[in-house]
Design a protein around this motif. Sequence first.
Motif, PDB file in Angstrom:
ATOM      1  N   VAL A 168       0.842  -1.196   0.000  1.00 42.48           N
ATOM      2  CA  VAL A 168       0.000   0.000   0.000  1.00 42.48           C
ATOM      3  C   VAL A 168       0.877   1.247   0.000  1.00 42.48           C
ATOM      4  CG1 VAL A 168      -1.923  -1.098   1.191  1.00 42.48           C
ATOM      5  CG2 VAL A 168      -0.112  -0.042   2.536  1.00 42.48           C
ATOM      6  N   GLY A 169       0.267   2.349  -0.386  1.00 36.69           N
ATOM      7  CA  GLY A 169       0.917   3.643  -0.284  1.00 36.69           C
ATOM      8  C   GLY A 169       2.148   3.796  -1.153  1.00 36.69           C
ATOM      9  N   PHE A 170       3.154   4.450  -0.603  1.00 38.21           N
ATOM     10  CA  PHE A 170       4.357   4.790  -1.357  1.00 38.21           C
ATOM     11  C   PHE A 170       5.137   3.552  -1.784  1.00 38.21           C
ATOM     12  CE2 PHE A 170       8.922   5.779  -1.453  1.00 38.21           C
ATOM     13  CZ  PHE A 170       8.931   6.741  -2.457  1.00 38.21           C
ATOM     14  N   ALA A 171       5.177   2.524  -0.924  1.00 36.14           N
ATOM     15  CA  ALA A 171       5.934   1.308  -1.248  1.00 36.14           C
ATOM     16  C   ALA A 171       5.397   0.651  -2.515  1.00 36.14           C
ATOM     17  CB  ALA A 171       5.874   0.328  -0.082  1.00 36.14           C
ATOM     18  N   ARG A 172       4.072   0.605  -2.639  1.00 36.63           N
ATOM     19  CA  ARG A 172       3.462   0.009  -3.827  1.00 36.63           C
ATOM     20  C   ARG A 172       3.792   0.824  -5.069  1.00 36.63           C
ATOM     21  NH1 ARG A 172      -3.060  -1.000  -4.781  1.00 36.63           N
ATOM     22  NH2 ARG A 172      -2.873  -1.920  -6.856  1.00 36.63           N
ATOM     23  N   LEU A 173       3.660   2.153  -4.967  1.00 34.24           N
ATOM     24  CA  LEU A 173       3.952   3.025  -6.097  1.00 34.24           C
ATOM     25  C   LEU A 173       5.416   2.911  -6.509  1.00 34.24           C
ATOM     26  CD1 LEU A 173       3.134   5.305  -8.056  1.00 34.24           C
ATOM     27  CD2 LEU A 173       3.678   6.941  -6.233  1.00 34.24           C
ATOM     28  N   PHE A 174       6.302   2.903  -5.522  1.00 31.56           N
ATOM     29  CA  PHE A 174       7.740   2.831  -5.790  1.00 31.56           C
ATOM     30  C   PHE A 174       8.099   1.529  -6.499  1.00 31.56           C
ATOM     31  CE2 PHE A 174      12.176   2.082  -4.247  1.00 31.56           C
ATOM     32  CZ  PHE A 174      12.772   3.143  -4.931  1.00 31.56           C
ATOM     33  N   ASN A 175       7.574   0.398  -6.002  1.00 31.36           N
ATOM     34  CA  ASN A 175       7.874  -0.897  -6.618  1.00 31.36           C
ATOM     35  C   ASN A 175       7.264  -1.014  -8.012  1.00 31.36           C
ATOM     36  OD1 ASN A 175       9.446  -1.948  -4.546  1.00 31.36           O
ATOM     37  ND2 ASN A 175       7.679  -2.759  -3.449  1.00 31.36           N
ATOM     38  N   ASN A 176       6.100  -0.418  -8.218  1.00 29.01           N
ATOM     39  CA  ASN A 176       5.495  -0.432  -9.555  1.00 29.01           C
ATOM     40  C   ASN A 176       6.364   0.313 -10.558  1.00 29.01           C
ATOM     41  OD1 ASN A 176       3.283  -1.934  -8.754  1.00 29.01           O
ATOM     42  ND2 ASN A 176       1.959  -0.163  -8.439  1.00 29.01           N
ATOM     43  N   ILE A 177       6.945   1.429 -10.131  1.00 31.07           N
ATOM     44  CA  ILE A 177       7.828   2.195 -11.017  1.00 31.07           C
ATOM     45  C   ILE A 177       9.091   1.400 -11.316  1.00 31.07           C
ATOM     46  CG2 ILE A 177       9.241   4.283 -11.223  1.00 31.07           C
ATOM     47  CD1 ILE A 177       7.157   5.727  -9.520  1.00 31.07           C
TER      48      ILE A 177
END
Length: 251
Positions: free
Chosen positions: A110-119
């Motif tokens: 969730v949150g920033f960790a999910r966005l970061f890993n998606n990038i």
Amino acid sequence: MKYLILIISFCFWSVGAQNMDLFEKGNTLYNEGQYADAIDQYQRLLDNGEHSAEVYFNLANAHYKMNHIAPSIYYYEKALQLKPNDKEIRNNANFARNMTIDAIDTVPEVGFARLFNNIINLMSYNAWAVTAISFVFIFVILFLLYRFASISNQKRVAFVVSGVSLALSFFSLFMAFQKQRLDINDRPAIVFVQESRVKAEPNLRSEEAFRLHEGTKVQVVDTLKNWKKIKLSDGTLGWIQSEDIKLLNNF
């Protein structure tokens, strides 16, 4: 030297022709419902060093037809490693996973960790590295344009864009190292025995933590002699005997 090149070329052509023949024989046997014989042909391809999504996919299909839970899931996963966005492979893999017994929840990011890993996972390590080099090249060209341009507007634009290119090159390099870290830590495996007793510690006298059944996918986080420390998708940890699982990253 000329004859050596010819001999090497002939050997590569011969191996390629043999592999194509094995692949076609496997497909023919599969279409005739002779799944065990088809598996033998596809396995010979792997023994010859022919590791492709098509071979893994067909091999998985043949195992699935014979209700071989662990091998079918294993080879679907291998095919997805080479073609992660292939819808047909994904659909068939989901059918195979439905045959497993273990129902394990997945803890979502969730949150920033999910966005970061998606990038990070947008590109491979090599793609991020090439992108970083490309931005460095753009930076050099624009910096030279800034250095030698005589018109102030051109110098201003070249300076700003070159600065952005340099920042993007550092960003891409950072993402390349992060992707490499994720790839190194990603050690998936499939349980290959009908039932495995996972221990709290890496020895047979240890307390049993839980049990897993064939086809379940786990992550290997540590190794100690003939034991593997595994992590389930819900975060649960335990120790399993090495012979009970088969690593997916081994080609």
